[in-house]
Design a protein around this motif. Structure first.
Motif, short mmCIF file in Angstrom:
data_model
loop_
_atom_site.label_atom_id
_atom_site.label_comp_id
_atom_site.label_asym_id
_atom_site.label_seq_id
_atom_site.Cartn_x
_atom_site.Cartn_y
_atom_site.Cartn_z
N HIS A 6 0.84 -1.20 0.00
CA HIS A 6 0.00 0.00 0.00
C HIS A 6 0.87 1.25 0.00
N THR A 7 1.79 1.29 -0.96
CA THR A 7 2.76 2.37 -1.05
C THR A 7 2.23 3.50 -1.91
N GLY A 8 2.32 4.70 -1.40
CA GLY A 8 1.96 5.90 -2.14
C GLY A 8 3.15 6.83 -2.20
N GLN A 9 2.91 8.04 -2.62
CA GLN A 9 3.98 9.04 -2.72
C GLN A 9 4.60 9.34 -1.36
N VAL A 21 7.70 -6.07 11.12
CA VAL A 21 6.73 -5.29 10.35
C VAL A 21 6.51 -3.94 11.03
N TYR A 22 6.54 -2.91 10.22
CA TYR A 22 6.34 -1.54 10.67
C TYR A 22 5.05 -1.04 10.03
N LEU A 23 4.13 -0.54 10.84
CA LEU A 23 2.88 0.00 10.31
C LEU A 23 2.89 1.52 10.39
N CYS A 24 2.27 2.15 9.41
CA CYS A 24 2.10 3.60 9.50
C CYS A 24 1.07 3.88 10.59
N GLY A 25 1.00 5.11 11.02
CA GLY A 25 0.05 5.49 12.06
C GLY A 25 -1.38 5.26 11.62
N GLN A 26 -2.19 4.73 12.54
CA GLN A 26 -3.60 4.45 12.27
C GLN A 26 -4.47 5.38 13.11
N VAL A 27 -5.49 5.94 12.48
CA VAL A 27 -6.42 6.83 13.17
C VAL A 27 -7.83 6.28 13.03
N GLY A 28 -8.74 6.82 13.80
CA GLY A 28 -10.13 6.41 13.73
C GLY A 28 -10.92 7.31 12.80
N VAL A 29 -12.22 7.18 12.88
CA VAL A 29 -13.13 7.99 12.07
C VAL A 29 -13.40 9.28 12.82
N ARG A 43 -8.76 -1.78 15.19
CA ARG A 43 -9.29 -2.66 14.14
C ARG A 43 -8.41 -2.56 12.89
N ARG A 44 -8.00 -1.37 12.56
CA ARG A 44 -7.15 -1.16 11.39
C ARG A 44 -5.76 -1.77 11.61
N VAL A 45 -5.23 -1.64 12.82
CA VAL A 45 -3.95 -2.28 13.15
C VAL A 45 -4.07 -3.79 12.99
N ASP A 46 -5.14 -4.38 13.54
CA ASP A 46 -5.36 -5.82 13.41
C ASP A 46 -5.34 -6.25 11.94
N ALA A 47 -6.07 -5.55 11.09
CA ALA A 47 -6.16 -5.92 9.68
C ALA A 47 -4.80 -5.83 8.99
N LEU A 48 -4.04 -4.78 9.26
CA LEU A 48 -2.72 -4.65 8.64
C LEU A 48 -1.75 -5.71 9.16
N LEU A 49 -1.82 -6.01 10.46
CA LEU A 49 -0.96 -7.05 11.01
C LEU A 49 -1.23 -8.40 10.35
N VAL A 50 -2.50 -8.75 10.20
CA VAL A 50 -2.86 -10.01 9.56
C VAL A 50 -2.32 -10.03 8.13
N GLU A 51 -2.52 -8.94 7.40
CA GLU A 51 -2.02 -8.87 6.03
C GLU A 51 -0.51 -9.04 5.97
N ALA A 52 0.19 -8.56 6.99
CA ALA A 52 1.65 -8.63 7.04
C ALA A 52 2.16 -9.97 7.58
N GLY A 53 1.26 -10.85 8.01
CA GLY A 53 1.69 -12.13 8.57
C GLY A 53 2.04 -12.03 10.03
N SER A 54 1.38 -11.15 10.75
CA SER A 54 1.65 -10.95 12.17
C SER A 54 0.33 -10.91 12.93
N SER A 55 0.39 -10.50 14.20
CA SER A 55 -0.81 -10.42 15.03
C SER A 55 -0.52 -9.53 16.23
N ARG A 56 -1.57 -9.21 16.95
CA ARG A 56 -1.37 -8.34 18.13
C ARG A 56 -0.50 -9.02 19.20
#
Length: 114
Positions: A6-9, A21-29, A43-56
């Motif tokens: 999920h790389t952008g500029q 695994v390093y995650l970018c900062g996650q914010v809520g709504v 919830r967003r951290v959980d989803a990214l961790l799973v995608e990266a092959g990790s967990s809480r």
């Protein structure tokens, strides 16, 4: 090898390197309470961790920014219920002006991965 997802500029949401695994900062709504924003961040951290092959359970470090330290206890109530018992990471929490005024909490995570 470095793997980016999920790389952008400006940033990647996930960066993996040497079993970490390093995650970018996650914010809520925006507009929700601190508790609701914290729950959405996690919830967003959980989803990214799973995608990266990790967990809480594999989180090594968490950095949490709150817009107002008066919200510290409300954020912690959600955090404490989310962190698996016996798997608390190294953690720092501070007050910061976040990217948009309606944001109240941001969570940044580093974890071990498969």
């Amino acid at each position: 090898m470095i793997e980016r997802k999920h790389t952008g500029q400006r940033m990647s949401k996930i960066v993996k390197h040497n079993g970490t695994v390093y995650l970018c900062g996650q914010v809520g709504v925006a507009g929700e309470s601190v508790a609701e924003q914290t729950a959405e961040c996690l919830r967003r951290v959980d989803a990214l961790l799973v995608e990266a092959g990790s967990s809480r359970e594999q989180i090594l470090q968490a950095i949490i920014w709150v817009a107002d330290m008066a919200d510290f206890a409300e954020m912690n109530a959600v955090w404490d219920a989310w962190v698996p018992e016996g798997h608390a990471p190294a953690r720092a929490c501070g007050e910061a002006k976040l990217a948009r005024p309606e944001l109240m909490v941001e969570v940044i995570v580093t974890a071990a991965c498969d």
